[in-house]
Design a protein around this motif. Structure first.
Motif, PDB file in Angstrom:
ATOM      1  N   PRO A 407       0.826  -1.210   0.000  1.00  0.00           N
ATOM      2  CA  PRO A 407       0.000   0.000   0.000  1.00  0.00           C
ATOM      3  C   PRO A 407       0.859   1.258   0.000  1.00  0.00           C
ATOM      4  O   PRO A 407       0.467   2.277  -0.578  1.00  0.00           O
ATOM      5  CB  PRO A 407      -0.804  -0.095   1.296  1.00  0.00           C
ATOM      6  CG  PRO A 407      -0.666  -1.489   1.757  1.00  0.00           C
ATOM      7  CD  PRO A 407       0.608  -2.024   1.199  1.00  0.00           C
ATOM      8  N   GLY A 408       2.020   1.194   0.635  1.00  0.00           N
ATOM      9  CA  GLY A 408       2.895   2.357   0.690  1.00  0.00           C
ATOM     10  C   GLY A 408       3.402   2.747  -0.687  1.00  0.00           C
ATOM     11  O   GLY A 408       3.333   3.906  -1.081  1.00  0.00           O
ATOM     12  N   CYS A 409       3.912   1.752  -1.410  1.00  0.00           N
ATOM     13  CA  CYS A 409       4.452   2.040  -2.741  1.00  0.00           C
ATOM     14  C   CYS A 409       3.347   2.548  -3.655  1.00  0.00           C
ATOM     15  O   CYS A 409       3.571   3.413  -4.492  1.00  0.00           O
ATOM     16  CB  CYS A 409       5.060   0.789  -3.352  1.00  0.00           C
ATOM     17  SG  CYS A 409       6.459   0.160  -2.451  1.00  0.00           S
ATOM     18  N   LEU A 410       2.147   1.994  -3.486  1.00  0.00           N
ATOM     19  CA  LEU A 410       1.065   2.382  -4.376  1.00  0.00           C
ATOM     20  C   LEU A 410       0.585   3.795  -4.097  1.00  0.00           C
ATOM     21  O   LEU A 410       0.141   4.489  -4.992  1.00  0.00           O
ATOM     22  CB  LEU A 410      -0.116   1.415  -4.223  1.00  0.00           C
ATOM     23  CG  LEU A 410       0.043   0.048  -4.850  1.00  0.00           C
ATOM     24  CD1 LEU A 410      -1.152  -0.802  -4.523  1.00  0.00           C
ATOM     25  CD2 LEU A 410       0.199   0.176  -6.342  1.00  0.00           C
ATOM     26  N   SER A 411       0.646   4.222  -2.821  1.00  0.00           N
ATOM     27  CA  SER A 411       0.055   5.523  -2.519  1.00  0.00           C
ATOM     28  C   SER A 411       1.072   6.644  -2.644  1.00  0.00           C
ATOM     29  O   SER A 411       0.885   7.710  -2.097  1.00  0.00           O
ATOM     30  CB  SER A 411      -0.613   5.532  -1.149  1.00  0.00           C
ATOM     31  OG  SER A 411       0.110   4.796  -0.247  1.00  0.00           O
TER      32      SER A 411
ATOM     33  N   ALA B 127      -6.152   1.885  -6.389  1.00  0.00           N
ATOM     34  CA  ALA B 127      -5.527   0.631  -5.956  1.00  0.00           C
ATOM     35  C   ALA B 127      -4.920   0.793  -4.575  1.00  0.00           C
ATOM     36  O   ALA B 127      -5.066  -0.074  -3.713  1.00  0.00           O
ATOM     37  CB  ALA B 127      -4.467   0.194  -6.953  1.00  0.00           C
ATOM     38  N   ALA B 128      -4.251   1.928  -4.354  1.00  0.00           N
ATOM     39  CA  ALA B 128      -3.639   2.162  -3.052  1.00  0.00           C
ATOM     40  C   ALA B 128      -4.707   2.252  -1.972  1.00  0.00           C
ATOM     41  O   ALA B 128      -4.572   1.679  -0.890  1.00  0.00           O
ATOM     42  CB  ALA B 128      -2.828   3.442  -3.094  1.00  0.00           C
ATOM     43  N   PRO B 168      -2.442  -4.198  -9.486  1.00  0.00           N
ATOM     44  CA  PRO B 168      -2.760  -3.952  -8.073  1.00  0.00           C
ATOM     45  C   PRO B 168      -4.259  -4.024  -7.786  1.00  0.00           C
ATOM     46  O   PRO B 168      -4.667  -4.591  -6.774  1.00  0.00           O
ATOM     47  CB  PRO B 168      -2.227  -2.539  -7.835  1.00  0.00           C
ATOM     48  CG  PRO B 168      -1.186  -2.344  -8.848  1.00  0.00           C
ATOM     49  CD  PRO B 168      -1.551  -3.165 -10.030  1.00  0.00           C
ATOM     50  N   ILE B 169      -5.074  -3.494  -8.689  1.00  0.00           N
ATOM     51  CA  ILE B 169      -6.525  -3.555  -8.445  1.00  0.00           C
ATOM     52  C   ILE B 169      -6.991  -5.003  -8.462  1.00  0.00           C
ATOM     53  O   ILE B 169      -7.758  -5.440  -7.598  1.00  0.00           O
ATOM     54  CB  ILE B 169      -7.294  -2.715  -9.489  1.00  0.00           C
ATOM     55  CG1 ILE B 169      -7.080  -1.231  -9.213  1.00  0.00           C
ATOM     56  CG2 ILE B 169      -8.784  -3.030  -9.458  1.00  0.00           C
ATOM     57  CD1 ILE B 169      -7.939  -0.316 -10.037  1.00  0.00           C
ATOM     58  N   MET B 170      -6.486  -5.762  -9.412  1.00  0.00           N
ATOM     59  CA  MET B 170      -6.875  -7.173  -9.472  1.00  0.00           C
ATOM     60  C   MET B 170      -6.470  -7.893  -8.186  1.00  0.00           C
ATOM     61  O   MET B 170      -7.232  -8.682  -7.641  1.00  0.00           O
ATOM     62  CB  MET B 170      -6.202  -7.843 -10.677  1.00  0.00           C
ATOM     63  CG  MET B 170      -6.928  -7.570 -11.966  1.00  0.00           C
ATOM     64  SD  MET B 170      -8.578  -8.260 -11.876  1.00  0.00           S
ATOM     65  CE  MET B 170      -9.453  -7.260 -13.018  1.00  0.00           C
ATOM     66  N   ASN B 171      -5.246  -7.630  -7.699  1.00  0.00           N
ATOM     67  CA  ASN B 171      -4.802  -8.256  -6.452  1.00  0.00           C
ATOM     68  C   ASN B 171      -5.752  -7.902  -5.316  1.00  0.00           C
ATOM     69  O   ASN B 171      -6.101  -8.761  -4.495  1.00  0.00           O
ATOM     70  CB  ASN B 171      -3.385  -7.799  -6.107  1.00  0.00           C
ATOM     71  CG  ASN B 171      -2.338  -8.463  -6.975  1.00  0.00           C
ATOM     72  OD1 ASN B 171      -2.597  -9.512  -7.572  1.00  0.00           O
ATOM     73  ND2 ASN B 171      -1.180  -7.861  -7.076  1.00  0.00           N
ATOM     74  N   CYS B 172      -6.181  -6.640  -5.272  1.00  0.00           N
ATOM     75  CA  CYS B 172      -7.124  -6.226  -4.230  1.00  0.00           C
ATOM     76  C   CYS B 172      -8.437  -6.986  -4.377  1.00  0.00           C
ATOM     77  O   CYS B 172      -9.012  -7.459  -3.391  1.00  0.00           O
ATOM     78  CB  CYS B 172      -7.424  -4.743  -4.328  1.00  0.00           C
ATOM     79  SG  CYS B 172      -6.040  -3.712  -3.902  1.00  0.00           S
TER      80      CYS B 172
END
Lengths: 450, 299
Positions: A407-411, B127-128, B168-172
């Protein structure tokens, strides 16, 4: 110390309890498979309040993290797998050393295993083979449909166990199906063996040599003890071997098979597999489906023969085209590009962070924690090397085992330091993204992996 | 979903897309401020539904994603309530949430924007936000031994899909599906969000694209307020058509029957496609070389 106290009592009642603890201590490795087993209570130290909670917690966290630290390099893995599970159905499986019995525990675990296996390997196939009374029998053919296998496992007639198992017959049966598998898929056998003996019609070593030659990997989980021929089988075919010590350990051994293994031979060619991407349709009037012959209102239409099927992934019953959906293919990506392992933050660097980045749980402050506790426990903070955000142990586990996203890398705005991203930017990237009607400057389905 | 009962408390994680490029766009039919009034009313309605209903709000901004409520370090601290001036006419919980969300968004919008690459503009960090939400839910479920918390996620979005966020969205989506967490999606205006449409479909959530953004509150109240348990008894809007087809890597065309590489899982229309072969080969080569490197190191 509680455990000490109990051991004292045990020694007092030594006439009644014949498990001799002291001899265990002198000769820690009674059996070869117990060598790794450490007496964890001997390393426990009480803190100044005489409490063990802190130490026990940190031991638990360590055990949790042990499973986490795995190779995060992007390596080639056998994503399309073909696995035969050989289940021992001999009388030895009725032993009750694993509760409720070896057999029923195996069936319970296998159900969970199959569900999890297809969750992580959506375009793979499983087959089940049972062996009893000197014979081997195919319970299910190789197929990618989990419900079929689970249904077979629940059938009463497959759950009867008697006689001696035949390892050779079972291996030959699995081999005969696996040799027809195309070269791009991996060939694997998992043997679950409760018996210490096997009745074979010929020389088992010939079979093992054939397996090696056919590039079939055989892993073994023994439920009773280490058996030389089983160990030999697994080492020769580059599989894994384990003896289940208790119920939990058995489950761990079984579930270790789930992540796809790295491809060890360069022989395995990258082939192109023809696959259909059916679209889901809803109908106003019910029509017959091709798979069950039942009247249903909606389903997936095979793009080649227009047959209606109830569920994907599957093979079309009419034209045998492999039917998948783009999300299913995407499901396998995290095996190819796993999240980097997080590093542990020591107590002396712990002051700068007060709460987990992702779940908002507050950390123990190093100023409020005594030196003694700090000496025996971890700070409970884990840091991502790329985004330098800090996470708690629970999130660390969740991110690596379930989520597969940091989540850190993504945000953050897209980091330029991520080596994987940099590499994949240049190379061709696989794409299953449906075309996005977006005003973005880049091509719609071009994306960056990571 | 099966073992939900009427006595469960609901944890609702709301992801608000605060992408200023979309909200402040000249053609946008609704201002962020107006939309926030609707959303705050909806949040309060959720909290009012049961005494133990819980709420988390995450902002999905351009370039960053962060929690608005509960704020870092203020989890379960009654002290946080005293920071805001008390208004005797407002239920305390409502005021805490409203203040946190409003100040959080104001802060996000005032922050000097980090330098962004061009491709980051125009899309928000969905995604985040989903990852943060799932971690938060995971922690909440862990600390609740009784299993009475029924989590769900609601995404309120205006931005178009960002194609780089696909994996990332798919993983979520898959982790949400595994944990039985429905992801509801409300697309306030604009084109259908394909990824989020898939998210709602796979996790058995609700996907709605608003016809009239001014009716946001009504849609929120009628479609997204019912908890997982009551949904069994309601007839909620479903999706008739979800696109699950893959796109050919080289032609960007949607394919029905494609050829999938067994190593890198890229898709193509035909085996003979030259451009794709090159791209795809470099991909497989890359994975292969890295593999042989690791092998070399081990030996």
């Amino acid at each position: 110390m509680a455990t000490n106290g109990r051991r004292q009592i045990d020694e007092d009642d030594e006439d009644i309890i014949d498990v001799d603890d002291s001899s265990l201590q002198n000769n820690q490795a009674n059996y070869a498979w117990e060598e790794e087993y450490k007496r964890s209570w001997d390393v426990l130290q009480e803190d100044e309040h005489g409490s063990l909670a802190g130490v026990v917690n940190s031991l638990q966290q360590k055990a949790k993290r042990k499973r986490l630290l795995r190779d995060t390099d992007p390596i080639r893995r056998g994503i399309i797998r073909h696995l035969f599970i050989v289940i021992d159905l001999s009388s030895a499986m009725q032993e009750k050393d694993l509760r409720p019995s070896r057999l029923s525990l195996t069936f319970t675990y296998l159900e969970a295993f199959i569900a999890e296996f297809f969750d992580q390997n959506p375009i793979s196939q499983i087959g089940l083979v049972g062996t009893k009374d000197g014979l081997a029998e195919k319970l299910t053919e190789l197929s990618g449909n989990p419900t079929e296998h689970i249904r077979a496992l629940k059938l009463k007639k497959f759950q009867e166990s008697y006689g001696e198992p035949s390892l050779q017959n079972a291996l030959e049966l699995a081999r005969s199906s696996l040799i027809h598998v195309p070269a791009h898929g991996s060939r694997e056998i998992l043997v679950i063996m409760g018996s210490l003996t096997t009745t074979d019609p010929g020389n088992i070593h010939d079979t093992i040599a054939k397996l090696t030659q056919d590039n079939i990997r055989a892993s073994v989980i023994a439920l009773a003890a280490e058996v030389q021929v089983l160990k030999f089988l697994s080492t020769q075919t580059k599989g894994t071997f384990g003896v289940a010590m208790n119920e939990g350990h058995y489950r761990d051994l079984l579930f270790e098979v789930i992540p796809p293994t790295a491809v060890t031979t360069t022989k395995a060619a990258s082939n192109l597999v023809m696959m259909g991407f059916p679209s889901r349709s809803n109908e106003s009037a019910a029509t017959l489906c091709a798979c069950h012959g039942k009247l249903t209102l909606g389903g997936y239409i095979c793009p080649r023969c227009n047959a209606k099927l109830c569920d994907i992934p599957t093979e079309c019953d009419i034209c045998t085209l492999t039917l998948v959906s783009s999300p299913l293919l995407a499901r396998s990506y995290h095996h190819l590009f796993p999240v980097e392992n997080f590093i542990e933050v020591s107590w002396k660097d712990a002051g700068s962070t007060t709460a987990c980045f992702s779940c908002q749980k507050s950390f123990l402050s190093p100023h409020k924690t005594s030196i003694q506790i700090q000496a025996t426990t971890d700070a409970g903070r884990y840091q991502c090397k790329l985004c330098e955000k800090t996470f708690c142990a629970d999130c660390d586990l969740f991110i690596h085992d379930v989520l597969h996203n940091c989540p850190g890398c993504l945000s953050q705005p897209r980091p330029k330091t991520d080596p994987r991203r940099a590499v994949h930017n240049g190379a061709g990237t696989p794409s299953h993204a449906p075309v996005v009607p977006s005003p973005l400057s880049g091509g719609p389905s071009r994306m960056i992996l990571g | 979903m099966k073992d939900s009962s009427a006595n469960d408390s609901n944890l609702l994680v709301i992801v608000i897309d605060t992408n200023p490029f979309e909200w402040e766009h000249a053609s946008s039919p609704l201002r962020l401020n107006d939309a926030l009034q609707h959303i705050l009313a909806f949040m309060n309605a959720h909290l009012a539904g049961r005494h133990d209903n819980k709420l988390a709000v995450i902002a999905s901004h351009v370039g960053v994603s962060s929690f608005l409520y509960p704020k870092l370090n203020e989890v379960d601290q009654p002290g946080s309530k005293q920071q805001t001036r008390k208004n005797a006419n407002v239920y305390q919980n409502f005021q805490v949430v409203n203040d946190a969300v409003l100040t959080g968004i104001a802060k996000l919008l005032q922050d000097p924007r980090p330098t962004l690459e061009e491709k980051d503009l125009g899309s928000s960090k969905i995604a985040a936000s989903l990852s943060l939400g799932l971690c938060y839910i995971n922690q909440a479920l862990k600390s609740d031994g009784m299993g009475h918390i029924k989590p769900r996620i609601l995404v309120l979005t205006v931005s178009p899909d960002s194609s780089s966020d696909y994996i990332p969205i798919m993983n979520c989506i898959f982790s949400a599906q595994k944990a039985n967490i429905p992801i509801d999606v409300c697309k306030i205006w604009g084109e259908d969000a394909v990824f989020l449409q898939q998210a709602a479909h796979i996790t058995e959530g609700i996907y709605i694209r608003l016809d009239d953004p001014h009716g946001l509150l009504q849609i929120l109240m009628f479609s997204f307020l019912p908890d997982v348990f009551s949904r069994n008894y309601l007839c909620l809007p479903g999706q008739d058509q979800v696109d699950f087809r893959a796109a050919c890597f080289c032609h960007k065309k949607i394919v029905d029957i494609g050829y999938v590489c067994s190593v890198c899982l890229s898709t193509s229309i035909a085996t003979s496609s030259k451009t794709w072969r090159q791209g795809h080969c470099s991909e497989s080569k890359l994975i292969k070389t890295q593999h042989s490197n690791t092998n070399g190191n081990m030996n």
